[in-house]
Enzyme design. Structure first.
Site, short mmCIF file in Angstrom:
data_model
loop_
_atom_site.label_atom_id
_atom_site.label_comp_id
_atom_site.label_asym_id
_atom_site.label_seq_id
_atom_site.Cartn_x
_atom_site.Cartn_y
_atom_site.Cartn_z
N HIS A 1 0.85 -1.19 0.00
CA HIS A 1 0.00 0.00 0.00
C HIS A 1 0.88 1.24 0.00
CE1 HIS A 1 -3.94 -1.81 0.37
NE2 HIS A 1 -3.53 -2.56 1.37
N GLU B 1 -9.21 3.07 -2.84
CA GLU B 1 -9.28 4.12 -3.85
C GLU B 1 -8.45 5.34 -3.48
OE1 GLU B 1 -12.63 6.43 -6.58
OE2 GLU B 1 -13.26 5.21 -4.86
#
Length: 310
Positions: A38, A110
């Site tokens: 991430h 998102e």
């Protein structure tokens, strides 16, 4: 059941922080060190010093460890061109002496895409890309040396690729697919994965996901026993209730709130919970460790939990 250490460095960790945990993972006798992939912190915290690229990090760790397996849980198909990802993973596999595993998923967060200018298609579009990437990456890795690989998909096209470099593992590094999807996820795992991961679920819900992916294997004529089944949970272990509460507080969690979403408690309690997942079919448990400064936590798990796992 194999115990694997799993961290979330986007919450705030340097390469040196991750190296310390990886070395402790190896020292303590755990099977593997995995990290999330991430680029943006989630929830509380500022994420300082900022994100680290997972495959650059794993390349470094490949040269600074010697035994543990290394991988992502999971890399997002939205982040990287699959041809480039195949090169990166193959190189890290060579650098590690054949210890790499690739977790690959459709992506879901998102906000991190918006923060770093990464396209974020809708859910069907992301799964379409994941499907093509799984075929393309395995195709590149398994093309015999000296031959060329071509791929003509909706999202990716390769023309006369030499399909190099090759990973060290034969036929290629294990691929991990996970998630709770009812149709496409089990089908992709059955077709391409060496391991299916059901993360952050109760033992009962985990068993449902395992049954579903095993049925997907049978539907294509694959022996379900050839697909490893794994689980992942936040883990908080303390020698007594006071230490459990202190470790939960260190990650800004309430012990009561963690009872249903994590594996928390004294060593005996944690062993009992882990064995419930073993009974559901899990052969690998990813222990999500959120406080990377608390290396004593890993020592405690290794000395009191690891010996009790069936």
């Amino acid at each position: 059941m194999l115990l694997r250490i799993f961290i979330e460095p986007q919450q705030g960790a340097s390469y040196d922080d991750q190296l310390a945990v990886a070395r402790k993972t190896e020292e303590c006798g755990f099977d593997a060190f995995f990290r999330s992939d991430h680029f943006l912190a989630m929830g509380d915290g500022d994420g300082l010093p900022g994100p680290t690229d997972s495959w650059i990090t794993l390349a470094g760790l490949a040269r600074e460890t010697s035994r543990i397996k290394l991988g992502t849980l999971v890399s997002s198909a939205t982040f990287r061109n699959p041809g480039v990802l195949a090169i990166s993973v193959a190189q890290v596999d060579q650098m590690s002496g054949g210890r790499v595993e690739l977790g690959l998923g459709a992506g879901w967060y998102e906000a991190e895409h918006a923060a770093y200018g990464i396209d974020f298609p809708d859910t069907p579009g992301r799964f379409d890309r994941l499907t093509e990437q799984l075929e393309l990456i395995t195709g590149l890795w398994t093309t015999p040396a000296g031959e060329q690989y071509n791929f003509d998909g909706k999202h990716y096209r390769l023309t006369d690729s030499p399909a190099l470099p090759k990973p060290l593992q034969d036929p290629h590094p294990p691929i991990i697919v996970g998630g709770a999807g009812k149709k496409r996820t089990p089908a992709l795992a059955a077709q391409y994965a060496a391991e299916f991961n059901a993360g952050f679920k109760t033992a009962e819900d985990t068993k449902v996901l395992f049954d579903r992916v095993q049925e997907a294997c049978r539907a294509i004529g694959r022996d379900p026993q050839t697909l490893a089944l794994s689980t992942a949970h936040t883990v908080v272990v303390g020698k007594d209730d006071a230490q459990v509460k202190a470790r939960a507080a260190a990650i800004n969690r309430n012990p009561e709130d963690l009872q249903t979403t994590a594996i928390i408690g004294t060593p005996t309690q944690v062993v009992d919970r882990l064995n419930q997942y073993a009974e559901a079919g899990s052969t690998r448990q990813y222990l999500q460790i959120l406080d990377l400064t608390d290396l004593d936590h890993l020592d405690l798990i290794a000395s009191t939990v690891l010996p009790g796992i069936s």
